[in-house]
Design an enzyme around this catalytic site. Structure first.
Site, PDB file in Angstrom:
ATOM      1  N   ASN A   1     -10.901  10.010   4.092  1.00 32.21           N
ATOM      2  CA  ASN A   1     -10.712   8.671   3.436  1.00 32.21           C
ATOM      3  C   ASN A   1      -9.538   7.656   4.102  1.00 32.21           C
ATOM      4  O   ASN A   1      -9.013   6.923   3.528  1.00 32.21           O
ATOM      5  CB  ASN A   1     -10.025   9.292   1.993  1.00 32.21           C
ATOM      6  CG  ASN A   1     -10.716  10.167   1.133  1.00 32.21           C
ATOM      7  OD1 ASN A   1     -10.222  11.309   1.281  1.00 32.21           O
ATOM      8  ND2 ASN A   1     -11.679   9.514   0.736  1.00 32.21           N
TER       9      ASN A   1
ATOM     10  N   ILE B   1      -6.332   3.463   4.248  1.00 31.03           N
ATOM     11  CA  ILE B   1      -6.332   4.643   3.477  1.00 31.03           C
ATOM     12  C   ILE B   1      -7.046   4.331   2.001  1.00 31.03           C
ATOM     13  O   ILE B   1      -6.814   3.125   1.366  1.00 31.03           O
ATOM     14  CB  ILE B   1      -4.906   5.069   2.999  1.00 31.03           C
ATOM     15  CG1 ILE B   1      -4.273   5.537   4.570  1.00 31.03           C
ATOM     16  CG2 ILE B   1      -5.115   6.376   2.295  1.00 31.03           C
ATOM     17  CD1 ILE B   1      -2.743   5.518   4.001  1.00 31.03           C
ATOM     18  N   CYS B   2      -8.074   5.354   1.665  1.00 32.96           N
ATOM     19  CA  CYS B   2      -8.710   4.826   0.424  1.00 32.96           C
ATOM     20  C   CYS B   2      -7.933   6.065  -0.675  1.00 32.96           C
ATOM     21  O   CYS B   2      -8.288   7.260  -0.362  1.00 32.96           O
ATOM     22  CB  CYS B   2     -10.265   5.177   0.393  1.00 32.96           C
ATOM     23  SG  CYS B   2     -10.905   5.105  -1.148  1.00 32.96           S
ATOM     24  N   LEU B   3      -7.049   5.730  -1.327  1.00 34.15           N
ATOM     25  CA  LEU B   3      -6.451   6.459  -2.276  1.00 34.15           C
ATOM     26  C   LEU B   3      -6.004   5.753  -3.742  1.00 34.15           C
ATOM     27  O   LEU B   3      -5.293   4.433  -3.358  1.00 34.15           O
ATOM     28  CB  LEU B   3      -5.050   7.183  -1.791  1.00 34.15           C
ATOM     29  CG  LEU B   3      -4.262   7.850  -2.591  1.00 34.15           C
ATOM     30  CD1 LEU B   3      -5.051   9.062  -2.788  1.00 34.15           C
ATOM     31  CD2 LEU B   3      -2.929   8.355  -1.655  1.00 34.15           C
TER      32      LEU B   3
ATOM     33  N   LEU C   1     -14.404   6.882   3.299  1.00 38.19           N
ATOM     34  CA  LEU C   1     -14.563   5.915   4.298  1.00 38.19           C
ATOM     35  C   LEU C   1     -15.060   6.158   5.456  1.00 38.19           C
ATOM     36  O   LEU C   1     -15.748   5.306   6.205  1.00 38.19           O
ATOM     37  CB  LEU C   1     -13.083   5.310   4.581  1.00 38.19           C
ATOM     38  CG  LEU C   1     -12.366   4.416   3.556  1.00 38.19           C
ATOM     39  CD1 LEU C   1     -11.076   4.387   3.717  1.00 38.19           C
ATOM     40  CD2 LEU C   1     -13.037   3.270   3.391  1.00 38.19           C
TER      41      LEU C   1
END
Lengths: 913, 164
Positions: free
Chosen positions: B91, B98-100, B133
């Site tokens: 991620n 960051i993919c959160l 990602l």
């Protein structure tokens, strides 16, 4: 004729010197036969013109000789020779002046020129040496009048001698010639001829005057004249000035005499040609000085009595006194312009005002210090402010005075504050808009901000009661400012609508800001000293400081109604806004509530509990505290919901048994307070427990946490031979003295009287153990009791009760000495004791938080020098980080000791891996 | 007008700074082991944070640096969080983004720096492989933990190396 002139004349023929020869050309040269013509030939008739010339020369030479001999001046000028023209002389003069012998084109000497020269020579030889003698030395001021008078006399005499022959023997001929020539028809020449006599006369006079003027040292002469005129002015206006040790004439002259004397002198000087530009310049100097003298004279002293401005006096004097004098002098000096225009008067008045203002501004600091009485001076300066450039002058001059006389380490903060208040008051009168005040006060405000005790002094002064023993409290170096306290006593108007005036379109009284206002200028409509003091700091800083002092004050306050405290809080709320003062309000409510809770708890106590009585066995030694007062705020949260803590305080009327009054403080809102823990006497402990249980019954779920260090107690001590009462004791003092009460099993010691009347003795270690108290507190309390002659140090760190005062004088003396020394020590220690924690305490208490900060900083930002850490701490720590690099280094060293960080050298620190 | 808007701007900054100061105080008073954060400069709008890789994951014993960039309307908008230390994770992309969800649409004003850091720490151990990602990492996470670990270590740099 002196030798040098003769020598000179022998080489360079000076015709005008040649009058001494009776016949200047003994054998007239009749001309030479021209080249080529025969000697004595009849054709010499061609030369008739030339011969005519030669004949004229001879004739002229003879006439010259005659006239010059007649006109030559006598050596002694004091006797004026009365000369009568003989026929010869008449002819000669006529011939030379208007006849054929008149010099036509300047090729020959004219008689007038010769006479002028003669006068010059005469003057140089006979008069000048004396005058030079007179003027050689520096002129003494007291001789100035005489010197000028004498000079004038000489000049006048000489001038008469010179002018007399000129007028009598030369001018008539010139005039005659002129009138004769008027017969000629051509008009333009006529005018010229008519003026000839005047011109001759004028030229001669000018020449003579030039000689006169030249013989005096110019600078010295004009200085002297200037002084004389100045002196005359001073006398005329009766300005007495101590000058160069010169005593002012003890008997003032009659003004009219003085005026006459001056006028005569000036007219005379003008007559002998010493007036003119030089005299005018001298007079200008004199007036300049006169104006200054007038301004410093007694006429323009500050009006300390009726407190009026004296500017009107100054204006009137310039118009009615100064102008006439100037007019008079100008008339005497025959200036072209002898009347004074009103604009000139106005500009002089302005000039005078300017000087007066400058003189006043130079002493402004003193006027401020004596404010109220110095109103007159301040009003003068107020007038002066209308003059261009006055404000700049005032600002710079006063700022200088402030920095020299006020903002130095020798001035106590109280003093600076008092002066600041005086400045506020006086400048309010000086310039109600406050622009100047804002400007001059900026350095003071900055300085006051730097002083650590400013806020404390302001707030404690605000809390001081003016009515009680005023005289003793407000000495100049005390911590309380009388000025602030009296400001506080004034009723305050309803103001403080801090709404933005600029955007209030309905305000019909709106005025633009003064054009010279600085960007920080804020309109202060009211002369409100306290407003100025309260705005010294940023609101937050001030409120933090206020919280500490206010809390301390509330705890110490004796007034059961808290009147002043309520008033102060209201006052500050008006000025700083309600929202920020929540903590203070809670504090105030706490103490007020405590009173109520105390009352209700006591009501239940007295009904259910029998009064606490001291056991009868304890008749010796310190008695049960009769009225024990304890107050202890506590900022700890025992349970999740409990935000209250408690303290105890005494009721003002001590009932026969021991009472306990508590103050219940909300820990969250109070500043951090002392929380030394120690054991309180048993009775108190029981009372506390009792109180606690009742409190919990009233306020369910709330827990009390006692802060023993903050209380106050009154006790009665009974000794073998005496009984003493003590009030306002700190709890640890009470506890320590109570520890000298015989413990169970110790009664036998008490019964066995020591030979010095000593009772139970204990040492410091024992006391520490018994009371679980810090050694420093124990020692402090012991020192206090030694100071009160209750305890005696029998051996180092061991104390005993003085049960009966010794009769032996030596012992008594020793006790007294010890008592005095200890009392002093106790006083010093007491002064250092406050209810609110000291900085060092704060540092120790917050060490963990600070360590966490440092760790966070070093972990995330990498290694850093200590100085940068300190800087970051100051910026990041909420509530401020009042410490410097040194403290940070101390912390870092501690942390290094516990293995958290590591010094990397060069003062750089990092996280230990 | 310029003046008044300026004032408002200052007020907004002041509010953010106050909130952040409070968060800093909380972090300092109640430090959470394994995560740490501190402002980078005096205006407090950017922070540096440090998290330690959770035990029993490929990231254990590794230290990661992050930056927080707080918007002027924080806490009503999430901070921009980036990994500064290169991290191999499904991620996180190669520039540290960051993919959160809680840093995007699921942000709420009750979150704070501490919670974000704890979430990130747990994200290291429990990647959300459904929206990666870094697709390779998402695949390897389940298929080849040893290769995954190797790539993690290959990509990781110690903070000291980063500083240089």
């Amino acid at each position: 004729m002196d030798h040098s002139t003769l020598v000179f004349a022998s080489v360079f023929p000076v015709l005008s010197l040649s009058h001494t020869t009776p016949t200047p050309v003994a054998t007239p040269i009749l001309g030479y036969t021209a080249l080529g013509s025969s000697f004595g030939s009849p054709y010499t008739g061609k030369n008739i013109e030339g011969q005519g010339q030669e004949h004229r020369a001879v004739k002229r030479g003879q006439a010259w000789s005659c006239a010059t001999r007649f006109l030559s001046l006598p050596k002694d000028t004091s006797i004026l020779p009365r000369l009568h023209r003989t026929r010869d002389v008449e002819e000669a003069l006529s011939y030379l002046l208007i006849g054929e012998g008149r010099s036509e084109d300047g090729k020959e000497d004219s008689l007038v020129e010769w006479y002028t020269n003669e006068c010059r020579l005469h003057f140089a030889n006979h008069v000048r040496p004396d005058l030079e003698q007179m003027w050689r030395a520096e002129v003494q001021l007291q001789h100035a009048w005489d010197l000028l008078g004498e000079t004038l006399r000489v000049f006048e005499q000489v001038q008469t001698v010179y002018l007399e022959p000129f007028h009598e023997h030369i001018l008539p001929f010139v005039q005659q010639g002129a009138s004769a020539s008027t017969l000629r028809p051509s008009k333009p020449t006529q005018i010229i001829e008519a003026d000839l006599a005047d011109a001759t006369n004028w030229k001669f006079r000018t020449d003579i005057h030039a000689v006169f003027a030249h013989c005096l040292p110019g600078q010295r002469y004009s200085n002297t004249l200037s002084y004389v005129l100045y002196d005359a002015g001073c006398r005329l206006f009766r300005i007495y000035i101590q000058q160069d040790g010169l005593q002012p004439s003890s008997t003032p002259e009659v003004t009219a005499d003085c005026r006459k004397r001056m006028t005569a002198l000036l007219v005379g000087l003008e007559r002998v040609g010493l007036g003119g530009d030089n005299a005018q310049k001298a007079f200008a100097h004199a007036t300049n000085k006169l104006l200054d003298s007038f301004i410093t004279s007694h006429y323009l002293k500050v009006d300390w009595y009726s407190k009026q401005s004296i500017v009107p006096h100054l204006r009137a004097w310039i118009q009615k006194g100064f102008c006439p004098l100037v007019e008079l002098v100008l008339e005497c000096l025959r200036c072209e312009q002898s009347s004074i225009l009103p604009t000139e008067v106005a500009s002089w008045q302005e000039m005078g005002l300017n000087r007066l203002g400058r003189a006043r501004v130079d002493n402004l600091f003193d006027f401020v210090m004596n404010w109220d009485k110095s109103l007159g001076a301040v009003l003068d300066i107020k007038e002066y402010l209308k003059v261009a450039g006055a404000k700049q002058n005032l600002t710079s001059s006063f700022s200088q005075q402030i920095s020299r006389r006020l903002l130095h380490p020798g001035a106590t903060t109280t003093y600076v504050l008092n002066v600041y208040i005086l400045i506020i008051r006086s400048f309010h009168v000086l310039e109600p808009k406050g622009v100047l005040l804002e400007r001059v006060a900026r350095p003071i405000r900055r300085y006051l901000k730097e002083r650590e005790d400013t806020a404390r002094i302001i707030i404690s002064s605000l809390l001081t009661d003016l009515s009680d023993d005023t005289g003793t409290k407000f000495s100049s170096n005390s911590e309380l400012s009388f000025e602030i306290a009296s400001e506080m006593a004034k009723p305050f108007a309803n103001f403080g609508q801090e709404a933005d005036d600029e955007l209030n379109y309905g305000d019909m009284n709106w005025q633009p800001l003064p054009q010279d206002a600085s960007p920080e200028y804020k309109k202060s409509k009211v002369e409100d000293v306290i407003w100025f003091l309260l705005t010294l700091w940023e609101r937050e800083d001030f409120i933090n400081e206020l919280k500490n002092i206010y809390g301390d004050h509330l705890l110490r306050c004796q007034d059961p109604e808290y009147e002043k405290e309520i008033r102060l809080l209201e006052l500050i709320k008006v000025r700083l806004g309600d929202d920020k003062l929540q903590a203070c309000e809670v504090m105030l409510r706490d103490v007020l509530d405590s009173k109520r809770i105390n009352a209700s708890i006591r009501a239940t106590t007295t009904s259910t509990l029998p009064a606490f009585q001291t056991p009868d066995s304890r008749t010796r030694g310190p008695q049960t505290p009769e009225a024990f007062q304890l107050r202890t705020p506590r900022p700890r949260r025992p349970g999740a919901s409990a935000s209250k803590t408690a303290t105890s305080t005494a009721s003002p009327t001590p009932p026969p048994d021991t009472t306990l009054n508590a103050q219940i403080l909300s820990s969250f809102f109070w500043p951090s307070l002392r929380d030394d823990t120690f054991r309180v006497p048993l009775q108190i402990d029981q009372l506390q427990k009792e109180y606690e249980s009742r409190f919990e019954r009233i306020k369910g779920m709330r827990k009390l946490c006692w802060m023993n260090a903050l209380g106050e107690g009154s006790i009665t001590l009974e000794f073998d031979d005496r009984t003493e009462d003590f009030d306002h004791l700190t709890p640890w003092q009470v506890s320590v003295v109570y520890a000298f009460q015989p413990q169970p099993g110790e009664e036998h010691i008490a019964k066995k009287k020591g030979k010095g009347g000593e009772g139970i003795s204990r040492n410091v270690d024992q006391l520490e153990e018994m009371l679980e108290m810090d050694e420093s507190l124990v020692r402090q309390a012991l020192a206090f009791w030694v100071g009160k002659s209750v305890l005696r140090e029998i051996s180092p760190s061991t104390y005993t009760v003085i049960e009966s005062l010794p009769r032996k004088s030596s012992q008594l003396q020793a006790d007294e000495d010890a008592a005095a020394a200890a009392e002093e020590l106790a006083a010093v220690q007491a002064a250092q004791t406050t209810t609110v924690k000291s900085q060092m305490d704060v540092l120790n208490e917050k060490k963990d938080v600070y360590a966490a900060f440092i760790m966070g900083m070093l972990t995330n930002q990498g290694n850093m020098p200590a100085s940068r850490i300190a800087m970051m701490m100051r910026m990041m720590v909420q509530g401020g980080f009042p410490f410097g690099v040194e403290e940070v280094k101390g912390l870092l060293t501690d942390m290094e000791g516990s293995g958290k960080v590591i010094g990397l050298g060069g003062d750089v620190w990092g996280v230990k891996k | 007008m310029a003046l008044s808007s300026n004032v408002r701007g200052n007020n907004a900054n002041a509010t953010v700074a106050q909130r952040l100061q409070k968060e800093l105080m909380d972090l300092m008073l109640h430090p959470t082991p394994g995560v740490s954060a501190f402002p980078s400069d005096e205006n407090m709008s950017t922070w540096t944070a440090t998290i330690e890789g959770p035990d029993n994951t490929p990231y254990s014993d590794l230290t990661f640096k992050l930056t927080f960039d707080f918007p002027a309307n924080y806490p009503y908008a999430p901070p921009v969080v980036l990994f500064k230390t290169p991290v191999y994770h499904p991620n996180v992309d190669f520039s540290g983004r960051i993919c959160l969800d809680i840093l995007k649409d699921k942000w709420s004003a009750v979150y704070n720096i501490g919670t974000v850091l704890l979430s990130l720490q747990s994200l290291l151990g429990e990647p959300n492989n459904s929206s990666p990602l870094n697709g390779q990492a998402a695949e390897l996470w389940d298929k080849d933990p040893a290769e995954y670990k190797r790539l993690v270590l290959a990509r990781h740099k110690a903070p000291e190396e980063l500083d240089g």
